[in-house]
Write an enzyme that holds these catalytic residues in place. Structure first.
Site, PDB file in Angstrom:
ATOM      1  N   ASP A  29     -12.754  -8.115   8.367  1.00  0.00           N
ATOM      2  CA  ASP A  29     -12.308  -7.261   9.463  1.00  0.00           C
ATOM      3  C   ASP A  29     -13.333  -7.350  10.598  1.00  0.00           C
ATOM      4  O   ASP A  29     -14.221  -8.214  10.592  1.00  0.00           O
ATOM      5  CB  ASP A  29     -12.129  -5.831   8.946  1.00  0.00           C
ATOM      6  CG  ASP A  29     -11.086  -5.037   9.712  1.00  0.00           C
ATOM      7  OD1 ASP A  29     -11.065  -5.118  10.952  1.00  0.00           O
ATOM      8  OD2 ASP A  29     -10.279  -4.316   9.077  1.00  0.00           O
ATOM      9  N   ASP A  81      -4.552  -8.387  15.266  1.00  0.00           N
ATOM     10  CA  ASP A  81      -4.388  -6.935  15.144  1.00  0.00           C
ATOM     11  C   ASP A  81      -4.360  -6.318  16.546  1.00  0.00           C
ATOM     12  O   ASP A  81      -4.612  -6.995  17.550  1.00  0.00           O
ATOM     13  CB  ASP A  81      -5.569  -6.391  14.325  1.00  0.00           C
ATOM     14  CG  ASP A  81      -5.387  -4.951  13.900  1.00  0.00           C
ATOM     15  OD1 ASP A  81      -4.261  -4.426  13.989  1.00  0.00           O
ATOM     16  OD2 ASP A  81      -6.384  -4.335  13.466  1.00  0.00           O
ATOM     17  N   GLU A 100      -0.226  -4.328  20.180  1.00  0.00           N
ATOM     18  CA  GLU A 100       0.960  -3.660  20.709  1.00  0.00           C
ATOM     19  C   GLU A 100       1.078  -3.769  22.241  1.00  0.00           C
ATOM     20  O   GLU A 100       2.226  -3.770  22.700  1.00  0.00           O
ATOM     21  CB  GLU A 100       0.971  -2.181  20.275  1.00  0.00           C
ATOM     22  CG  GLU A 100       1.180  -1.967  18.792  1.00  0.00           C
ATOM     23  CD  GLU A 100      -0.010  -2.380  17.924  1.00  0.00           C
ATOM     24  OE1 GLU A 100       0.208  -2.860  16.808  1.00  0.00           O
ATOM     25  OE2 GLU A 100      -1.158  -2.237  18.393  1.00  0.00           O
ATOM     26  N   ARG A 131       0.300  -7.702  13.614  1.00  0.00           N
ATOM     27  CA  ARG A 131       0.738  -6.315  13.443  1.00  0.00           C
ATOM     28  C   ARG A 131       1.974  -6.023  14.300  1.00  0.00           C
ATOM     29  O   ARG A 131       2.944  -5.457  13.823  1.00  0.00           O
ATOM     30  CB  ARG A 131      -0.385  -5.329  13.773  1.00  0.00           C
ATOM     31  CG  ARG A 131      -0.040  -3.907  13.358  1.00  0.00           C
ATOM     32  CD  ARG A 131      -1.233  -2.986  13.374  1.00  0.00           C
ATOM     33  NE  ARG A 131      -1.665  -2.653  14.727  1.00  0.00           N
ATOM     34  CZ  ARG A 131      -2.686  -1.843  14.998  1.00  0.00           C
ATOM     35  NH1 ARG A 131      -3.385  -1.326  14.002  1.00  0.00           N
ATOM     36  NH2 ARG A 131      -3.029  -1.574  16.236  1.00  0.00           N
ATOM     37  N   ASP A 159      -1.515   0.295   8.980  1.00  0.00           N
ATOM     38  CA  ASP A 159      -2.599   1.105   8.413  1.00  0.00           C
ATOM     39  C   ASP A 159      -2.045   2.234   7.552  1.00  0.00           C
ATOM     40  O   ASP A 159      -2.038   3.407   7.938  1.00  0.00           O
ATOM     41  CB  ASP A 159      -3.471   1.667   9.538  1.00  0.00           C
ATOM     42  CG  ASP A 159      -4.198   0.559  10.287  1.00  0.00           C
ATOM     43  OD1 ASP A 159      -4.331  -0.543   9.735  1.00  0.00           O
ATOM     44  OD2 ASP A 159      -4.633   0.802  11.431  1.00  0.00           O
ATOM     45  N   HIS A 194      -6.298  -4.466   0.886  1.00  0.00           N
ATOM     46  CA  HIS A 194      -7.146  -4.198   2.054  1.00  0.00           C
ATOM     47  C   HIS A 194      -7.524  -2.727   2.082  1.00  0.00           C
ATOM     48  O   HIS A 194      -6.729  -1.860   1.730  1.00  0.00           O
ATOM     49  CB  HIS A 194      -6.396  -4.579   3.333  1.00  0.00           C
ATOM     50  CG  HIS A 194      -7.179  -4.357   4.595  1.00  0.00           C
ATOM     51  ND1 HIS A 194      -8.516  -4.682   4.709  1.00  0.00           N
ATOM     52  CD2 HIS A 194      -6.809  -3.852   5.796  1.00  0.00           C
ATOM     53  CE1 HIS A 194      -8.924  -4.388   5.933  1.00  0.00           C
ATOM     54  NE2 HIS A 194      -7.912  -3.885   6.608  1.00  0.00           N
TER      55      HIS A 194
END
Length: 926
Positions: A396, A510, A513, A592, A608, A666
């Site tokens: 990450d 990630d 959006e 994502r 998440d 994860h």
């Protein structure tokens, strides 16, 4: 409170459209009776138009206002289409009637719930009229005219209607401004060259008010009837409603909830948003596609090709309303007729998913908070020490220097290049995270990604032409504009620089959006109708800029107002392209944020989630929904991302997660470790065993992905896809299938040692033992101790499996075991796709093997339909045949007698076959 939905309805048989011949002519003109009256639903109400106020009060639920006109009282509650859908507004009679709509208060509903709309369309609310309709080579073109303005600004008075009969199972209907170009989604869609010759559908139009009536020819089922409410087409408010033939509707992502949507006044918002998966929230991706099951087991699908902020309102009529705030109304309708075919037809429009590398189907391990490359390495070594399968190790954002993309923490992750080298030596792979927010605060000349992106003008800009600055993990950031092809080149160059130091194998994109810790930017958002449109759908935060960038931000292709929902797709496209150029192999990307056609470039994880039993349960409808969306490489964070898991929860979740198409454990920072090595010997063994089961099934899983890539089959599949005639399967989302033939029934509750699951009609075989279960289509209680996951093989199927190893590379060289599950007629069928597992376009180039397996009359045959050198490297070692009714006297392999074993549970096993996969053979039992 919020409780509204709208109503106008008509019997739309005013124009019959034939598939061949001259331009259609109207069979009726002028105003039509409401469709629900024409269908007889309110015949009694019409005949009794002079009924007493007391009766009217009963019809309206006892909340009837004193001045409601009779035309309003005739509209049943379930058919009230919302005329005042604005949130955070107390809808009064005055507000409602100012729009020309009906106002009748309904009983209160629970807080946070929607109910019957108080303000709804009357049957005679003005809409568009179809002024002309002419035949074209592919269908029709028409003109729609609105003679009375609606209530949103910049109403478009004249619209163009385009209809194309694209295939026998696909209809394309597009409505746009007749005079001025409008933004349309920059998605490559197929262009047909000739009109469908024998369509499965018949199309009718109502002329005034305009409406579409689409029917399935074979059954007469009405699939669409858009006369139920007025068409509204303003510059920033587009709305069209339809009746639905049933309440069994799926899709419309991304949301958390059951697979089957509730039609009880339920509004689903589509606007990409960074938020932990929560019921009723708009989540990371936008998928304006639904699949609907019709009475009798037929299915159809509808896709609205529109990327603007949108909501879809569902109501119990059953009915549906599309509301979007930009673009055009561009619909594709897919006639199936079975659900598998609907999804295949949908992907013929948006594109089939990419073929993943074989290692993508192995087990992936990650956490935020390893803290260092050495600690990451320790986890990898522990997994090897316990011989637990693992194909990929991830990191990450903690590997970065100051959370900046394309950097490496020089102290804590100095040994990362050595770790990656070690992974590669062991046939394993490395995946790292990247975010689209590029740090903007480093001293000039010290951070090439920002300096070069600024120099080339590759970031989202404000209305003033300066880079829009938000805040993400590294602090203040600019946002890459992936709608610009030059950004793709810059992205590639950054990845090439980093790859020279850390030769990664895949990428995890990630926060795309895009996510922003501020609303809009450091300066907020400017006034105007892009950031504050006349109508804002029911987005989390009540603003388009909530936790993202300003809708007014400028991008190469258009404004962010139009492109927001495409951001993750455009980044995935750039990332997959870069990986191909850097590695020369199939790319592996997990994103994502997603949009239709995403499967061509990436997989998806469900975001998440939390370490809770509820989250584990919700992951099943999540992965099944993404199967519908053409993104088969999908899974949830196994054991949960946030919060602290328990040993029991993590064991059960590892069992379920071993059957996610994309399987990754994860974990967040500051929580205890949850990789398999962190638990007791019993739990660790259970986790290891289920991963070995997954690895044994890799040939089967890989073949399913080939079929997805080739023709759009689903990999993880709802039960109703295989049993559409069985209504009992239509609501099931606690079990699922791999392909047609492997049923997964996980434990989703704590403290139990059994599980109840639905076993569809027929014979099913226990995967582990071969013992049979004969079901009439019923719920069965099955033993499920903590170390056991229930798996059943469907009769009539043949599963290619393999001796599992600790990596896909080791497994890929091991002998195959074919599991035959005989049907009640003693037949079975299966297939196997095989290649090197990583090269580009192996099917397209012919560098693959394809083998078909068949059983009939006690003879198993393996037929090689296409061969490559890869198939010579693997052998078929064992054949296990479930459901052999009588003990054989002998077994012949290519005519030569072979030793065998036969058990009381009717399992015949022949071992040590030693047959090359590249050679056909037959095996007979007598």
């Amino acid at each position: 409170m919020k409780s509204y939905q709208k109503l106008t309805t008509t019997q739309p048989a005013a124009c019959q459209v034939e598939e061949e011949g001259a331009a259609p002519t109207p069979s009726g003109h002028g105003k039509l009776a409401p469709w629900w009256v024409g269908s007889g639903l309110l015949l009694a109400a019409v005949l009794l138009s002079t009924i007493t106020v007391w009766v009217l009060r009963q019809v309206s639920g006892g909340w009837l206002g004193p001045t409601a006109p009779p035309k309003c009282l005739l509209v049943p509650q379930s058919h009230r289409f919302d005329c005042y859908p604005e949130r955070r507004v107390v809808v009064t009679q005055e507000l409602c009637e100012s729009r020309g709509c009906c106002f009748i208060q309904s009983p209160p509903v629970a807080e946070g719930k929607q109910g019957v709309p108080w303000c709804f369309y009357p049957p005679d609310f003005p809409s568009y009229a179809l002024e002309s309709l002419n035949q074209t080579e592919l269908g029709m073109v028409g003109v729609l005219v609105r003679r009375e303005k609606a209530y949103y600004p910049r109403d478009i008075e004249k619209l163009r209607l385009d209809v194309e009969f694209e295939t026998d199972a696909r209809l394309h209907i597009k409505i746009t401004d007749a005079a001025n170009p409008r933004y349309e989604v920059p998605l490559d869609v197929p262009r047909v060259m000739k009109r469908a010759e024998n369509p499965m559908y018949s199309l009718n139009f109502s002329w005034d008010p305009f409406g579409v009536l689409l029917q399935r020819k074979a059954t007469g089922t009405v699939l669409l009837n858009t006369t139920v409410a007025p068409l509204i087409f303003a510059d920033q408010f587009l709305q069209i409603s339809t009746s639905l033939p049933s309440k069994f509707l799926y899709g419309l992502g991304e949301h958390r909830g059951s697979l089957l949507h509730s039609l009880d006044w339920n509004t689903l918002t589509l606007w990409a948003r960074d938020v932990s998966p929560t019921e009723s929230f708009n989540l990371y991706g936008a998928h304006p596609f639904y699949l609907l099951m019709e009475e009798g087991g037929n299915a159809h699908g509808v896709f609205l090709l529109n990327s603007n902020a949108m909501e879809v309102a569902l109501q119990p009529a059953p009915g549906l309303t599309w509301r979007t705030i930009g673009g055009v109304l561009d619909f594709y309708i897919f006639l199936g007729p079975d659900p598998n075919m609907v999804i295949q037809q949908y992907q013929q429009v948006i594109g089939f998913p990419a073929m993943p590398p074989i290692w993508a189907l192995g087990f992936h391990l990650c956490r935020w908070g390893y803290g260092s490359s050495n600690e990451t390495w320790q986890t990898v070594r522990a997994m090897r020490n316990y011989q637990i399968p693992q194909d990929a190790q991830w990191n990450d954002i903690d590997y970065m220097d100051g959370y900046r993309d394309f950097t490496l923490d020089p102290q804590k992750f100095a040994s990362l290049p050595s770790l990656v080298e070690d992974l590669h030596k062991h046939g394993q792979h490395y995946v790292m995270i990247l975010d689209p927010g590029i740090s903007s605060t480093s001293p000039r000349g010290s951070y090439w990604p920002f300096d070069e992106g600024l120099r080339r003008g590759l970031f989202l800009n404000t209305t003033q032409g300066q880079p829009l600055i938000g805040q993400v993990w590294p602090g203040f950031t600019a946002f890459a504009d992936f709608s610009n092809p030059e950004t793709h080149q810059w992205w590639l160059e950054n990845l090439q620089h980093f790859y020279a130091h850390v030769p990664f194998d895949g990428l995890w994109i990630d926060m795309n959006e895009p996510s922003n810790f501020m609303d809009g930017s450091e300066d907020g958002c400017p006034p105007g109708e892009l950031d504050s449109p006349p109508y804002t759908p029911a987005v989390l935060g009540d603003s388009l800029s909530a936790k993202t960038v300003c809708a007014s931000a400028k991008q190469k292709v258009s404004v962010h107002y139009n492109l927001h929902n495409l951001y993750g797709l455009m980044e995935a496209k750039a990332t997959a392209s870069a990986l191909i150029k850097i590695r020369g192999k199939r790319p592996f990307v997990i994103s994502r944020s997603t949009f239709p056609s995403q499967g061509r470039y990436s997989g998806h994880w469900l975001g998440d989630n939390r370490s809770q039993w509820k989250d584990m349960s919700y992951s099943i409808p999540g992965l099944l929904s993404f199967s519908l969306f053409g993104i088969p490489l999908v899974g949830a964070d196994i054991c949960g991302f946030s919060g602290s898991t328990s040993e029991e929860l993590c064991t059960r979740w590892m069992q379920l997660g071993a059957f996610y198409p994309f399987a990754r454990n994860h974990n967040t920072q500051n929580e205890k470790a949850q990789d398999p090595t962190a638990f007791s010997p019993a739990a660790r063994t259970a986790m290891k065993d289920v991963l070995l089961t997954r690895y044994s099934l890799l040939p089967f899983l890989y073949t399913l992905f080939h079929r997805a890539h080739l023709r759009g089959d689903t990999v993880a599949r709802p039960l109703f896809f295989e049993f559409p005639w069985d209504v009992a399967t239509w609501e099931l989302d606690r079990q699922f299938l791999w392909g047609q033939s492997l049923l997964v029934t996980p434990v989703l509750e704590p403290g139990v040692d059994s599980v109840t699951g639905y076993i569809p009609q027929g014979t099913w075989y226990d995967f582990y033992t071969g013992s049979s279960v004969n079901s009439s289509g019923e719920m069965l209680k099955m033993p499920a101790p903590l170390e056991h996951l229930n798996l059943h093989i469907r009769e009539g199927s043949i599963l290619p499996t393999q001796k599992p190893g600790t990596t896909t590379k080791v497994t890929w060289g091991n002998p195959l075991r074919l599991i035959v599950a005989l049907s009640s007629h003693a037949t079975a069928w299966g297939d196997l796709f095989w290649d090197d597992g990583e090269s580009l376009d192996t099917f397209e180039k012919g560098n693959y093997s394809y083998v078909v397996f068949n059983v009939t009359q006690n003879i198993f045959t393996s037929t090689v339909l296409h061969a490559s050198t890869e198939a010579t490297k693997v052998t078929i070692g064992t054949l296990s045949i479930f459901g052999v009714q009588k003990p054989p006297s002998k077994v012949l392999l290519n005519g030569q007698e072979k030793p065998f074993s036969y058990l009381d549970n009717q399992v015949l096993t022949v071992s040590d076959l030693g047959m090359s996969l590249s050679q056909g053979f037959s095996l007979q039992w007598l």
